[in-house]
Design an enzyme around this catalytic site. Structure first.
Site, PDB file in Angstrom:
ATOM      1  N   ASP A  53       0.860  -1.181   0.000  1.00 35.68           N
ATOM      2  CA  ASP A  53       0.000   0.000   0.000  1.00 35.68           C
ATOM      3  C   ASP A  53       0.899   1.234   0.000  1.00 35.68           C
ATOM      4  O   ASP A  53       1.787   1.360   0.851  1.00 35.68           O
ATOM      5  CB  ASP A  53      -0.846  -0.027   1.285  1.00 35.68           C
ATOM      6  CG  ASP A  53      -2.197   0.626   1.109  1.00 35.68           C
ATOM      7  OD1 ASP A  53      -2.252   1.679   0.460  1.00 35.68           O
ATOM      8  OD2 ASP A  53      -3.182   0.085   1.644  1.00 35.68           O
ATOM      9  N   ASP A  96      -3.125   4.682  -2.396  1.00 35.15           N
ATOM     10  CA  ASP A  96      -4.163   5.275  -1.548  1.00 35.15           C
ATOM     11  C   ASP A  96      -4.650   6.610  -2.137  1.00 35.15           C
ATOM     12  O   ASP A  96      -3.821   7.454  -2.534  1.00 35.15           O
ATOM     13  CB  ASP A  96      -3.559   5.514  -0.152  1.00 35.15           C
ATOM     14  CG  ASP A  96      -4.585   5.897   0.884  1.00 35.15           C
ATOM     15  OD1 ASP A  96      -5.514   5.111   1.118  1.00 35.15           O
ATOM     16  OD2 ASP A  96      -4.466   6.997   1.466  1.00 35.15           O
ATOM     17  N   GLU A 155      -6.814   3.671  -5.659  1.00 31.00           N
ATOM     18  CA  GLU A 155      -8.048   3.922  -4.918  1.00 31.00           C
ATOM     19  C   GLU A 155      -8.579   5.281  -5.358  1.00 31.00           C
ATOM     20  O   GLU A 155      -7.912   6.300  -5.191  1.00 31.00           O
ATOM     21  CB  GLU A 155      -7.791   3.927  -3.409  1.00 31.00           C
ATOM     22  CG  GLU A 155      -9.101   3.981  -2.639  1.00 31.00           C
ATOM     23  CD  GLU A 155      -8.961   4.489  -1.210  1.00 31.00           C
ATOM     24  OE1 GLU A 155      -9.812   4.141  -0.392  1.00 31.00           O
ATOM     25  OE2 GLU A 155      -8.023   5.244  -0.916  1.00 31.00           O
ATOM     26  N   HIS A 207     -11.041  -2.407   4.684  1.00 29.76           N
ATOM     27  CA  HIS A 207     -10.859  -1.946   6.064  1.00 29.76           C
ATOM     28  C   HIS A 207     -11.600  -0.641   6.352  1.00 29.76           C
ATOM     29  O   HIS A 207     -11.536  -0.156   7.483  1.00 29.76           O
ATOM     30  CB  HIS A 207      -9.364  -1.773   6.332  1.00 29.76           C
ATOM     31  CG  HIS A 207      -8.765  -0.723   5.442  1.00 29.76           C
ATOM     32  ND1 HIS A 207      -8.636  -0.903   4.075  1.00 29.76           N
ATOM     33  CD2 HIS A 207      -8.326   0.524   5.700  1.00 29.76           C
ATOM     34  CE1 HIS A 207      -8.129   0.196   3.549  1.00 29.76           C
ATOM     35  NE2 HIS A 207      -7.929   1.085   4.500  1.00 29.76           N
ATOM     36  N   ASP A 208     -12.245  -0.059   5.345  1.00 27.59           N
ATOM     37  CA  ASP A 208     -13.012   1.182   5.549  1.00 27.59           C
ATOM     38  C   ASP A 208     -14.519   0.937   5.477  1.00 27.59           C
ATOM     39  O   ASP A 208     -15.302   1.879   5.635  1.00 27.59           O
ATOM     40  CB  ASP A 208     -12.678   2.213   4.453  1.00 27.59           C
ATOM     41  CG  ASP A 208     -11.238   2.671   4.483  1.00 27.59           C
ATOM     42  OD1 ASP A 208     -10.638   2.693   5.569  1.00 27.59           O
ATOM     43  OD2 ASP A 208     -10.713   3.014   3.410  1.00 27.59           O
TER      44      ASP A 208
HETATM   45  O1  TEU Z   1      -9.418   5.865   2.298  1.00 28.38           O
HETATM   46  C1  TEU Z   1      -9.903   6.902   1.537  1.00 28.38           C
HETATM   47  C2  TEU Z   1     -11.315   7.264   1.705  1.00 28.38           C
HETATM   48  O2  TEU Z   1     -11.717   8.279   1.200  1.00 28.38           O
HETATM   49  C3  TEU Z   1     -12.179   6.401   2.491  1.00 28.38           C
HETATM   50  O3  TEU Z   1     -12.682   5.264   2.061  1.00 28.38           O
HETATM   51  C4  TEU Z   1     -12.400   6.900   3.828  1.00 28.38           C
HETATM   52  O4  TEU Z   1     -12.209   5.902   4.772  1.00 28.38           O
HETATM   53  C5  TEU Z   1     -13.819   7.410   3.886  1.00 28.38           C
HETATM   54  O5  TEU Z   1     -13.932   8.490   3.013  1.00 28.38           O
HETATM   55  C6  TEU Z   1     -14.162   7.893   5.242  1.00 28.38           C
HETATM   56  O6  TEU Z   1     -15.543   8.162   5.239  1.00 28.38           O
HETATM   57  C7  TEU Z   1      -8.054   5.653   2.333  1.00 28.38           C
HETATM   58  C8  TEU Z   1      -7.747   4.515   3.261  1.00 28.38           C
HETATM   59  O7  TEU Z   1      -8.304   3.339   2.740  1.00 28.38           O
HETATM   60  C9  TEU Z   1      -8.231   4.862   4.624  1.00 28.38           C
HETATM   61  O8  TEU Z   1      -8.087   3.813   5.539  1.00 28.38           O
HETATM   62  C10 TEU Z   1      -7.459   6.074   5.080  1.00 28.38           C
HETATM   63  O9  TEU Z   1      -7.962   6.515   6.312  1.00 28.38           O
HETATM   64  C11 TEU Z   1      -7.548   7.215   4.075  1.00 28.38           C
HETATM   65  O10 TEU Z   1      -7.326   6.793   2.742  1.00 28.38           O
HETATM   66  C12 TEU Z   1      -6.482   8.240   4.362  1.00 28.38           C
HETATM   67  O11 TEU Z   1      -5.224   7.740   4.046  1.00 28.38           O
END
Ligand code: TEU
Length: 556
Positions: free
Chosen positions: A99, A200, A251, A324-325
Site C-alpha cells: 500500500d 491510496d 483507490e 478496512h473502511d
Molecule cells: O481511504 C480513503 C477514503 O476516502 C475512504 O474510504 C475513507 O475511509 C472514507 O472516506 C471515510 O468516510 C483511504 C484509506 O483506505 C483509509 O483507511 C485512510 O484513512 C484514508 O485513505 C487516508 O489515508
C-alpha cells in the site's frame, strides 16, 4: 492476455495486519502472524496479497499516516520479517502488493517536521501552505474525517492542507522533488521484489491551484481527479511501474467512469485497475454516509451496470464489497443472522461473476459480521470517534443512542475487528487483550470451523477463485443486466463469442419465481449456494429460495 496481465484472472486477498494475527500476544497483529497463515491463504487459492501499510507510523490512522516510507513499524516486526514474508509468499506462488500512501504523510515525517514553523526549510514546499484569508482558514474545504481541512502553523502564521486527519498533511505534487521522492519510494519496494502497489486516494493528488471556497460542497470538486492527475500517474508509470512490470490498483475517491477509463486504460499508460466506491453508496441517502438507512437495491444494480458496461474493453476495475473502511457486507446487504452463510455466498457470487479482479477482505471468506458494538468506548477509529463528537456533542444533530445505531451500520471499525481463527479466547487472534474487541460470535464463526465444513463460505470462495481461472467468459464477457427493475433479483448475463453465463441472485428472504432464456447447445449449473442445485439440469423457469444464487453456463 499477456503473462504480465496475470491479474485479469487473479483474486487478491487484503490483509489489515493490525487485526490479522498476533504472533507474540501483544494484542496487535504482525508480520510473523501473517507468515503463519500463508498456508491458509494458499488453501483458499488467492493469487496475491494486498498488505495495508506496515511502515513506520504514529498510527493515528492505523498506518495511513506514514512517518518513514523505508522502514517497518516495530509493532509489525522488522525489515527482515518483511523480507521473510515476501520470500515465504513467493515460495507458495502468492504475490505481494504494498500500500503506497502518497497523497499525504504523517506530520511526524521528517519532511514535515523540518517544514513546520520554518519557511526556509528545504522541505517547506513539499506540503501545501497558505496564508489566512480574513483571519481565517484559506478555504472552507472540509476534512474527510470532519472539520476544516486546514491547520494553523503557529510559528509562520500559515495554514497547511490536510484532506484527512490534521496529522496527515497533504503533499504538494506540483513540486517535482516530491514526485521524485515518490518514485524513489516505490522503486525501493519494487527492487525488493514486491509485485505491485495499491495507491491510496491517488486521484486526490493534484489540487486546482487557485484554492477557492467551494460554494456548493466540501471542496472535493477542486482536487478530485484534479487537473494534473493523469500527467502525474503517467510519469510514475513510465519511470517506475512499467520498468518493474508492477500491477497497480488506484483507490479513486468520488471519481467518474470517464476518469477511470483513462486511469485503467489497457494501453497501460497509467494503472492496471481502479477501485471505485459508487456501489458502496447505495446505503448513503443523498450521498450522506452518517445516517442509518436501508440500501437502495435498484440503484445498486444500476451502478454496477454503469461500471460493468462502461469499463468493458476500455479499462479494468477491482471487484469488492469489503475493505478496512467498509462495514461487513453480510451485515450490510445480506442477513447476518438466520441466512448468514447463504447470503454471504450469494453476495460473493454477485461480484465474482462480474468482469474485473476480485478482492477478498480478511474474514469475508468465513462470513464475518459487524461486531454490533453497543458502547462508544468500543470504537477506536478516529473517523468514528470524530463523527461522534461532532454530531452528538458539537452539532447535537443526533442523540447518543442514534449515533450508536449509525456507527453499528457505518463505522470503519466494523471490518477491523480481529480475524476469527478459532473458538478459543480472543478467537485465536492473540493471547493478549486485542486492541479492538473481537465480535462475540467468534465461537460459531471462525476459520477452524469453516475448514471443517465442506459446505462452508470458505469453500464457496475457493470455488469462485477457481471458476475465474477455468471459465473465460467471466473475464472476457460483456455484461447485461437482465432485469434492472426487478425488486428482488439481481440477474445478469455475461457473454462472449462462445458462451453465455447467467448469474441469478435473490437479495431477499422470500421465494421468487423467474423465467429465463437458456437456449444453447448445452446449459449447466456451475455454481449455487443450495446443495440440491448443482448437477441438475437448469429449467427456463425456476424459483429462487431465500438468498439463493445460481449461475448457469451456456455453450452457444
Ligand atoms: O481511504 C480513503 C477514503 O476516502 C475512504 O474510504 C475513507 O475511509 C472514507 O472516506 C471515510 O468516510 C483511504 C484509506 O483506505 C483509509 O483507511 C485512510 O484513512 C484514508 O485513505 C487516508 O489515508
Amino acid at each position: 492476455m499477456s503473462q504480465e496481465e496475470w491479474w485479469r484472472t487473479a483474486t487478491v486477498y487484503q490483509i489489515y495486519p493490525k487485526s490479522f494475527c498476533d504472533s507474540n500476544n501483544k494484542g496487535t497483529g504482525d508480520i510473523q502472524g501473517i507468515i503463519s497463515k500463508l498456508d491458509y491463504l494458499k488453501m483458499l487459492g488467492v493469487d496475491a496479497i494486498w498488505l495495508t501499510p506496515v511502515y513506520q507510523s504514529p498510527m493515528i490512522d492505523n498506518g495511513y499516516d506514514i512517518a518513514d516510507y523505508y522502514s517497518i513499524n516495530p509493532d509489525f516486526g522488522t525489515m527482515s520479517d518483511f523480507d521473510n514474508l515476501l520470500e515465504e509468499a513467493k515460495s507458495r506462488g502468492i504475490r505481494l502488493i504494498m500500500d503506497i500512501v502518497v497523497n499525504h504523510t504523517s506530520t511526524q515525517h521528517h519532511w514535515f517536521q523540518s517544514a513546520l514553523g520554518n519557511k526556509d526549510s528545504e522541505y517547506r514546499d513539499y506540503y501545501i501552505w497558505k496564508d489566512p484569508v480574513n483571519g481565517k482558514e484559506p478555504t472552507n474545504w472540509q476534512s474527510k474525517f470532519g472539520g476544516n481541512a486546514w491547520e494553523m502553523d503557529e510559528l509562520t502564521g500559515q495554514y497547511y492542507l490536510h484532506l484527512f486527519a490534521k496529522e496527515q498533511a497533504d503533499l504538494n505534487w506540483e513540486n517535482p522533488k516530491v514526485r521524485q521522492e515518490v518514485k524513489d519510494i516505490i522503486s525501493f519496494w519494487a527492487e525488493k521484489g514486491v509485485d505491485g502497489f495499491r495507491l491510496d486516494v491517488i486521484n486526490l493528488i493534484s489540487k486546482q491551484q487557485d484554492f477557492l471556497d467551494d460554494e456548493k460542497g466540501d471542496g472535493r470538486c477542486f482536487y478530485t481527479d484534479g487537473p494534473r492527475v493523469h500527467e502525474y500517474l503517467q510519469e510514475i508509470s513510465q519511470d517506475v511501474f512499467q520498468k518493474y512490470g508492477s500491477v497497480t490498483v488506484g483507490e479513486m475517491s468520488s471519481t467518474t467512469l470517464e476518469h477511470c477509463q483513462q486511469y485503467s486504460s489497457s494501453d497501460g499508460m497509467e494503472l492496471s485497475m481502479v477501485f471505485n466506491f459508487h456501489h458502496l453508496k447505495a446505503d448513503y441517502p443523498n450521498g450522506q454516509k452518517w445516517t442509518k438507512a436501508p440500501f437502495d437495491f435498484i440503484q445498486l444494480k444500476s451502478i454496477f451496470n454503469h461500471w460493468q458496461t462502461g469499463l468493458n474493453g476500455k479499462g479494468w476495475g477491482a471487484l469488492f464489497w469489503c475493505n478496512h473502511d467498509q462495514p461487513r457486507v453480510v451485515s450490510r446487504l445480506g442477513n447476518d443472522q438466520e441466512y448468514r452463510e447463504l447470503s454471504a455466498k450469494m453476495l460473493a457470487s454477485t461480484i465474482h461473476m462480474m468482469q474485473g479482479t476480485p478482492y477478498i477482505y480478511q474474514g469475508e471468506e468465513i462470513g464475518m459480521t459487524n461486531p454490533h458494538y453497543t458502547s462508544i468506548d468500543q470504537y477506536r477509529d478516529l473517523e468514528s470517534t470524530n463523527m461522534y463528537d461532532i454530531m452528538v456533542n458539537q452539532d447535537k444533530s443526533v442523540s447518543h443512542d442514534e449515533m450508536i445505531e449509525i456507527l453499528d451500520q457505518k463505522s470503519r471499525d466494523n471490518s477491523r475487528t480481529p480475524m476469527q481463527w478459532d473458538d478459543s479466547l480472543y478467537a485465536g487472534f492473540s493471547k493478549g487483550v486485542p486492541w479492538l474487541s473481537v465480535a462475540n460470535n467468534y465461537k460459531e464463526i471462525n476459520a477452524k470451523q469453516v475448514i471443517e465444513d465442506s459446505n462452508s463460505v470458505f469453500y464457496f470462495y475457493q470455488k469462485l477463485i477457481k471458476l475465474r481461472k477455468d471459465i473465460d467468459v467471466i473475464t472476457s464477457g460483456d455484461y447485461t443486466d437482465l432485469f434492472p427493475e426487478h425488486k428482488e433479483l439481481f440477474c445478469y448475463q455475461r457473454q462472449n463469442e462462445t458462451h453465455r453465463l447467467i448469474a441469478i441472485h435473490n437479495y431477499y428472504d422470500n421465494e421468487v419465481g423467474i423465467c429465463l432464456d437458456l437456449t444453447g447447445k448445452e446449459a449447466r449449473y456451475i455454481l449455487s449456494n443450495y446443495e440440491d442445485v448443482e448437477g441438475s439440469i437448469p429449467q427456463n423457469q425456476m424459483v429462487l429460495r431465500p438468498y439463493e444464487c445460481r449461475v448457469v453456463l451456456i455453450t452457444k
